[in-house]
Scaffold this motif. Structure first.
Motif, PDB file in Angstrom:
ATOM      1  N   ILE A 167     -10.038 -56.756  41.697  1.00 25.52           N
ATOM      2  CA  ILE A 167     -11.011 -57.573  40.966  1.00 25.52           C
ATOM      3  C   ILE A 167     -10.841 -57.388  39.454  1.00 25.52           C
ATOM      4  CG2 ILE A 167     -13.483 -57.798  40.453  1.00 25.52           C
ATOM      5  CD1 ILE A 167     -13.993 -57.269  43.444  1.00 25.52           C
ATOM      6  N   CYS A 168     -10.621 -56.146  39.025  1.00 28.41           N
ATOM      7  CA  CYS A 168     -10.351 -55.897  37.598  1.00 28.41           C
ATOM      8  C   CYS A 168      -9.087 -56.626  37.156  1.00 28.41           C
ATOM      9  CB  CYS A 168     -10.204 -54.398  37.349  1.00 28.41           C
ATOM     10  SG  CYS A 168     -11.722 -53.455  37.568  1.00 28.41           S
ATOM     11  N   PHE A 169      -8.086 -56.635  38.031  1.00 26.74           N
ATOM     12  CA  PHE A 169      -6.840 -57.338  37.753  1.00 26.74           C
ATOM     13  C   PHE A 169      -7.092 -58.843  37.600  1.00 26.74           C
ATOM     14  CE2 PHE A 169      -2.960 -59.442  39.506  1.00 26.74           C
ATOM     15  CZ  PHE A 169      -2.095 -59.111  38.475  1.00 26.74           C
ATOM     16  N   LEU A 170      -7.970 -59.397  38.448  1.00 30.17           N
ATOM     17  CA  LEU A 170      -8.316 -60.819  38.353  1.00 30.17           C
ATOM     18  C   LEU A 170      -8.931 -61.141  36.995  1.00 30.17           C
ATOM     19  CD1 LEU A 170      -9.875 -61.800  41.825  1.00 30.17           C
ATOM     20  CD2 LEU A 170      -7.538 -62.118  41.012  1.00 30.17           C
ATOM     21  N   TRP A 171      -9.818 -60.269  36.521  1.00 33.53           N
ATOM     22  CA  TRP A 171     -10.449 -60.510  35.227  1.00 33.53           C
ATOM     23  C   TRP A 171      -9.443 -60.432  34.094  1.00 33.53           C
ATOM     24  CZ3 TRP A 171     -15.253 -62.104  33.738  1.00 33.53           C
ATOM     25  CH2 TRP A 171     -16.191 -62.259  34.768  1.00 33.53           C
ATOM     26  N   CYS A 172      -8.478 -59.525  34.228  1.00 34.91           N
ATOM     27  CA  CYS A 172      -7.428 -59.428  33.194  1.00 34.91           C
ATOM     28  C   CYS A 172      -6.590 -60.693  33.154  1.00 34.91           C
ATOM     29  CB  CYS A 172      -6.541 -58.212  33.468  1.00 34.91           C
ATOM     30  SG  CYS A 172      -7.357 -56.624  33.221  1.00 34.91           S
ATOM     31  N   ILE A 173      -6.250 -61.222  34.332  1.00 36.08           N
ATOM     32  CA  ILE A 173      -5.470 -62.463  34.384  1.00 36.08           C
ATOM     33  C   ILE A 173      -6.305 -63.647  33.922  1.00 36.08           C
ATOM     34  CG2 ILE A 173      -4.279 -64.077  35.926  1.00 36.08           C
ATOM     35  CD1 ILE A 173      -3.448 -61.770  37.646  1.00 36.08           C
ATOM     36  N   GLY A 174      -7.575 -63.691  34.367  1.00 42.03           N
ATOM     37  CA  GLY A 174      -8.428 -64.821  34.058  1.00 42.03           C
ATOM     38  C   GLY A 174      -8.738 -64.979  32.582  1.00 42.03           C
ATOM     39  N   VAL A 175      -8.761 -63.861  31.842  1.00 46.63           N
ATOM     40  CA  VAL A 175      -9.122 -63.929  30.429  1.00 46.63           C
ATOM     41  C   VAL A 175      -7.928 -64.294  29.538  1.00 46.63           C
ATOM     42  CG1 VAL A 175      -8.645 -61.540  29.715  1.00 46.63           C
ATOM     43  CG2 VAL A 175     -10.622 -62.761  28.750  1.00 46.63           C
ATOM     44  N   ILE A 176      -6.721 -64.236  30.079  1.00 44.62           N
ATOM     45  CA  ILE A 176      -5.526 -64.510  29.272  1.00 44.62           C
ATOM     46  C   ILE A 176      -5.553 -65.896  28.629  1.00 44.62           C
ATOM     47  CG2 ILE A 176      -3.026 -64.879  29.402  1.00 44.62           C
ATOM     48  CD1 ILE A 176      -2.870 -62.529  31.337  1.00 44.62           C
ATOM     49  N   PRO A 177      -5.844 -66.990  29.383  1.00 44.91           N
ATOM     50  CA  PRO A 177      -5.873 -68.310  28.733  1.00 44.91           C
ATOM     51  C   PRO A 177      -6.885 -68.395  27.593  1.00 44.91           C
ATOM     52  CG  PRO A 177      -5.806 -68.552  31.116  1.00 44.91           C
ATOM     53  CD  PRO A 177      -6.054 -67.102  30.845  1.00 44.91           C
ATOM     54  N   SER A 178      -8.060 -67.781  27.778  1.00 43.77           N
ATOM     55  CA  SER A 178      -9.080 -67.819  26.723  1.00 43.77           C
ATOM     56  C   SER A 178      -8.614 -67.072  25.479  1.00 43.77           C
ATOM     57  CB  SER A 178     -10.381 -67.210  27.238  1.00 43.77           C
ATOM     58  OG  SER A 178     -10.886 -67.939  28.327  1.00 43.77           O
ATOM     59  N   LEU A 179      -8.021 -65.907  25.682  1.00 47.48           N
ATOM     60  CA  LEU A 179      -7.516 -65.142  24.537  1.00 47.48           C
ATOM     61  C   LEU A 179      -6.378 -65.883  23.845  1.00 47.48           C
ATOM     62  CD1 LEU A 179      -7.530 -61.496  25.977  1.00 47.48           C
ATOM     63  CD2 LEU A 179      -9.232 -62.608  24.497  1.00 47.48           C
ATOM     64  N   ALA A 180      -5.582 -66.604  24.640  1.00 43.92           N
ATOM     65  CA  ALA A 180      -4.502 -67.403  24.044  1.00 43.92           C
ATOM     66  C   ALA A 180      -5.077 -68.507  23.155  1.00 43.92           C
ATOM     67  CB  ALA A 180      -3.635 -68.008  25.154  1.00 43.92           C
ATOM     68  N   ASP A 181      -6.138 -69.163  23.634  1.00 43.78           N
ATOM     69  CA  ASP A 181      -6.793 -70.195  22.819  1.00 43.78           C
ATOM     70  C   ASP A 181      -7.313 -69.612  21.518  1.00 43.78           C
ATOM     71  OD1 ASP A 181      -6.426 -72.439  24.380  1.00 43.78           O
ATOM     72  OD2 ASP A 181      -8.251 -72.137  25.546  1.00 43.78           O
ATOM     73  N   PHE A 182      -7.964 -68.467  21.629  1.00 43.79           N
ATOM     74  CA  PHE A 182      -8.531 -67.827  20.444  1.00 43.79           C
ATOM     75  C   PHE A 182      -7.431 -67.417  19.468  1.00 43.79           C
ATOM     76  CE2 PHE A 182     -10.669 -64.202  18.277  1.00 43.79           C
ATOM     77  CZ  PHE A 182     -11.725 -64.924  17.741  1.00 43.79           C
ATOM     78  N   SER A 183      -6.313 -66.903  19.985  1.00 46.87           N
ATOM     79  CA  SER A 183      -5.197 -66.489  19.134  1.00 46.87           C
ATOM     80  C   SER A 183      -4.583 -67.679  18.418  1.00 46.87           C
ATOM     81  CB  SER A 183      -4.135 -65.775  19.970  1.00 46.87           C
ATOM     82  OG  SER A 183      -4.655 -64.607  20.566  1.00 46.87           O
ATOM     83  N   ILE A 184      -4.433 -68.778  19.133  1.00 48.88           N
ATOM     84  CA  ILE A 184      -3.897 -70.004  18.521  1.00 48.88           C
ATOM     85  C   ILE A 184      -4.827 -70.484  17.416  1.00 48.88           C
ATOM     86  CG2 ILE A 184      -3.365 -72.442  18.940  1.00 48.88           C
ATOM     87  CD1 ILE A 184      -2.523 -71.637  21.786  1.00 48.88           C
ATOM     88  N   LEU A 185      -6.119 -70.406  17.678  1.00 50.97           N
ATOM     89  CA  LEU A 185      -7.106 -70.849  16.684  1.00 50.97           C
ATOM     90  C   LEU A 185      -7.025 -70.006  15.409  1.00 50.97           C
ATOM     91  CD1 LEU A 185      -9.414 -72.969  16.538  1.00 50.97           C
ATOM     92  CD2 LEU A 185     -10.968 -71.114  17.124  1.00 50.97           C
TER      93      LEU A 185
END
Length: 305
Positions: free
Chosen positions: A135-153
């Motif tokens: 489950i912790c692994f799922l959260w790590c994978i799930g947050v990657i797209p959001s962090l990518a958006d924030f980094s691009i911004l």
């Protein structure tokens, strides 16, 4: 995740009705899902089974997603403009939970696959501890797209942008082509992976059921994985929101606001009720414990002075 209303200004009466409907449905859905969570916590037997741990994580994940989505919807009418950091926090949480739902369903399908096709190793592989790590692994994978958006911004916008107020709507907060490409590629990769896992596990369990002389457990697992496929389709309804909006608004342009509201309701809100509900109600063991728990609570409150 389509979490805010369209930016068309509604009449006061229409805005009030829409917000009451959305908030009421959000409260009902989270109350029903909350009953599942209470049942899980009240019965230690479930916390020792990876199948139920993954299921209740799906329920809690959807509760968070509903809360964030309804909050953003109401705020889009009440406040309109939000501080950028607060908006980003809500969008990251909402997008992460949105991405986790199908991944969690894939994990549930794999658990049933191991239970049927590798029964001797099931209790060694699918331990509660390993399930929580997963489950912790799922959260790590799930947050990657959001962090990518924030980094691009951060790399494409001036630092002063972070101190502004914005319409808290993903296409406005993340407007660049890089964001659109990230969204497209991540959805294709994630959903292709999940569908591959669900189809692979279903086919293997079906093959095992045909080989087994007594295939009751295998048949049940096959039906369960098929149910995960239905739940996955419900999750994917939100991907149809832009398509439905485009088609219906092209046909009925004067009803743009009503169309956006109905598609949001049908493709984002209602599936979060149906997905956990159809799985929880189908499990007789879980339903039995839930009835026992709440009937006892009701009787206790009734006889209490």
């Amino acid at each position: 995740m389509n979490s805010t209303s369209d930016l068309v200004v509604d009449s006061y009466e229409e805005a009030v009705v829409k917000n009451i409907v959305i908030v009421l449905l959000g409260v009902i859905i989270n109350s029903i899902n909350g009953m599942f969570v209470v049942t899980f916590l009240a019965n230690p037997i479930f916390s020792k089974d990876s199948r139920y741990i993954l299921y209740i994580h799906l329920v809690i994940n959807d509760m968070i997603m509903i809360f964030v989505s309804v909050t953003l919807y109401v705020m889009s009418y009440v406040l309109r403009l939000l501080n950028f950091p607060f908006c980003c926090m809500l969008l990251i949480l909402g997008t992460t939970t949105f991405m986790i739902s199908p991944l969690n369903l894939a994990g549930m399908a794999v658990e049933r696959f191991i239970a049927v096709c590798k029964p001797l190793h099931h209790y060694q592989i699918c331990t509660p501890q390993r399930t929580y790590i997963f489950i912790c692994f799922l959260w790590c994978i799930g947050v990657i797209p959001s962090l990518a958006d924030f980094s691009i911004l951060l790399s494409t916008q001036p630092s002063s942008f972070q101190r502004t107020v914005v319409y808290c709507y993903p296409p406005i907060v993340f407007p660049t082509k890089l964001h659109k490409d990230r969204l497209t590629y991540s959805q294709i990769i994630y959903m292709s992976l999940v569908w591959f896992i669900v189809i692979y596990t279903y086919c293997n369990v079906m093959f095992t059921a045909k080989k087994a002389s007594s295939g009751n457990s295998a048949n049940k697992a096959r039906n369960t994985i098929l149910l995960h496929g239905v739940q996955l389709l419900l999750c994917m309804l939100s991907y149809l929101t832009p398509v439905l909006d485009f088609i219906l608004i092209s046909l009925f342009p004067v009803h743009r606001s009503k169309i956006n509201f109905l598609t949001y309701l049908l493709t984002n809100i209602m599936p979060r009720l149906l997905s956990p509900l159809i799985y929880g109600v189908r499990d007789q063991k879980f339903v039995k414990k839930m009835k026992e728990h709440f009937i006892c609570k009701f009787c206790f409150l009734k006889i209490a002075p």
